[in-house]
Design a protein around this motif. Structure first.
Motif, mmCIF file in Angstrom:
data_model
loop_
_atom_site.group_PDB
_atom_site.id
_atom_site.type_symbol
_atom_site.label_atom_id
_atom_site.label_comp_id
_atom_site.label_asym_id
_atom_site.label_seq_id
_atom_site.Cartn_x
_atom_site.Cartn_y
_atom_site.Cartn_z
ATOM 1 N N GLY A 38 37.392 56.936 16.618
ATOM 2 C CA GLY A 38 37.809 56.376 17.891
ATOM 3 C C GLY A 38 38.097 57.498 18.857
ATOM 4 O O GLY A 38 38.281 58.648 18.457
ATOM 5 N N HIS A 209 36.346 61.837 15.208
ATOM 6 C CA HIS A 209 35.841 61.310 16.479
ATOM 7 C C HIS A 209 34.391 61.724 16.689
ATOM 8 O O HIS A 209 33.765 61.304 17.646
ATOM 9 C CB HIS A 209 36.698 61.793 17.657
ATOM 10 C CG HIS A 209 36.661 63.277 17.843
ATOM 11 N ND1 HIS A 209 37.591 64.117 17.286
ATOM 12 C CD2 HIS A 209 35.795 64.056 18.515
ATOM 13 C CE1 HIS A 209 37.306 65.360 17.613
ATOM 14 N NE2 HIS A 209 36.221 65.359 18.355
ATOM 15 N N CYS A 221 31.834 52.497 8.808
ATOM 16 C CA CYS A 221 32.799 53.062 9.745
ATOM 17 C C CYS A 221 33.644 51.967 10.371
ATOM 18 O O CYS A 221 33.212 50.822 10.512
ATOM 19 C CB CYS A 221 32.118 53.909 10.815
ATOM 20 S SG CYS A 221 30.820 53.062 11.714
ATOM 21 N N VAL A 223 36.130 51.477 13.776
ATOM 22 C CA VAL A 223 36.389 52.082 15.084
ATOM 23 C C VAL A 223 37.675 51.514 15.674
ATOM 24 O O VAL A 223 37.833 50.294 15.779
ATOM 25 C CB VAL A 223 35.217 51.847 16.059
ATOM 26 C CG1 VAL A 223 35.472 52.576 17.377
ATOM 27 C CG2 VAL A 223 33.897 52.318 15.437
ATOM 28 N N LEU A 238 26.401 51.786 15.389
ATOM 29 C CA LEU A 238 27.407 52.109 16.396
ATOM 30 C C LEU A 238 26.869 52.031 17.821
ATOM 31 O O LEU A 238 27.499 51.465 18.712
ATOM 32 C CB LEU A 238 27.972 53.509 16.144
ATOM 33 C CG LEU A 238 28.908 53.657 14.940
ATOM 34 C CD1 LEU A 238 29.175 55.128 14.671
ATOM 35 C CD2 LEU A 238 30.211 52.903 15.186
ATOM 36 N N VAL A 244 32.093 49.500 21.020
ATOM 37 C CA VAL A 244 32.163 50.927 20.708
ATOM 38 C C VAL A 244 31.733 51.752 21.920
ATOM 39 O O VAL A 244 32.365 52.757 22.275
ATOM 40 C CB VAL A 244 31.291 51.270 19.480
ATOM 41 C CG1 VAL A 244 31.275 52.782 19.232
ATOM 42 C CG2 VAL A 244 31.803 50.537 18.246
#
Length: 263
Positions: A38, A209, A221, A223, A238, A244
């Motif tokens: 993030g 990140h 993953c 986020v 992603l 995202v």
């Protein structure tokens, strides 16, 4: 039988009027390599500190292999099987790399008071040395094992931090930005080392990140953005996830700019 090793249930944390985490829920399955990522200020470090016992949540719970660890001390959490690394490891000035690794063996804590005869103590020390040397070899630190731990490079300190965490023989290892500020060549060594650990049965959660690293290292993953989970997906998904994209770039963007996330 459950396949999850870590369950995070409805975690919330505030510092004064600032709500850092809100209703954070996810689980990590045994054998996973999960990236927790993030933008800056999303709550990643606070979440890692709660899971590893450094700060207490306002609400919610953390379960490790079915046991609640939310109110445990950091040392007890390590003994239960969860260890972590730190983004900026600080190493002692007067201890060698090998000595630092040996000192991280939690099974030796209290040995001086419980092993009364010399031979038992020497056997325990020998086993710790052998374990430390094996891990230093796996993490490519044997050539510097005799050097002061404070004198090795930043990337090597990150590797030594992983060795120290592994000396506790965890089932779940959490890493805090393991490649931040690391030379690209050593970065690849870290990726390969993490994959080897996973092949040996270690479950990994990597706080990052850097999406490029996440794609190299992880099979799933999670986020975070502004204290909320906005995605749980495969790394290759992603760039197509609008939440995202907005978290990282601040707005809905044209397709070419998605390369900032996909690259």
């Amino acid at each position: 039988m459950t396949t999850s090793i870590l369950e995070v249930n409805s975690l919330a944390k505030s510092f004064g009027a600032f709500q850092v985490l809100q209703d954070v829920k996810f689980q990590v399955d045994k054998g996973d390599i999960v990236g927790l990522l993030g933008p800056n200020g999303s709550g990643k470090s606070t979440l890692l500190n709660i899971i590893s016992g450094f700060i207490a949540p306002d609400r919610g719970s953390v379960m490790l292999d079915g046991a609640c660890i939310s109110s445990m001390s950091t040392f007890r959490i390590v003994k239960e099987g969860l260890a972590r690394t730190f983004q900026l490891p600080v190493m002692p000035q007067k201890m060698s790399v090998l000595e630092v690794a040996m000192a991280a063996d939690t099974s030796m804590h209290g040995v001086m008071s419980t092993l009364l005869n010399g031979p038992s103590m020497r056997r325990a020390e020998r086993a710790t040395r052998e374990q430390a040397m094996r891990l230093l070899d796996e993490l490519l630190l044997t050539p510097v094992s005799h050097l002061p731990a404070s004198a090795i490079s930043g990337g090597q300190k990150k590797l030594l931090g992983i060795v120290c965490a592994l000396m506790a023989r965890p089932r779940l290892l959490m890493l805090d930005e393991p490649t931040a500020g690391v030379h690209p060549n050593l970065r690849q060594d870290i990726v390969r080392a993490l994959h080897r650990l996973n092949e040996q049965g270690m479950t990994l959660v990597i706080v990052e990140h850097d999406m490029h690293f996440i794609r190299e290292a992880c099979n799933r993953c999670i986020v975070l953005d502004q204290g909320h989970i906005v995605a749980s997906c495969k790394p290759q998904e992603l760039a197509a996830n609008e939440r995202v994209v907005q978290a990282y770039l601040g707005t809905t963007v044209a397709e070419p700019n998605r390369e900032l996330i996909a690259s």
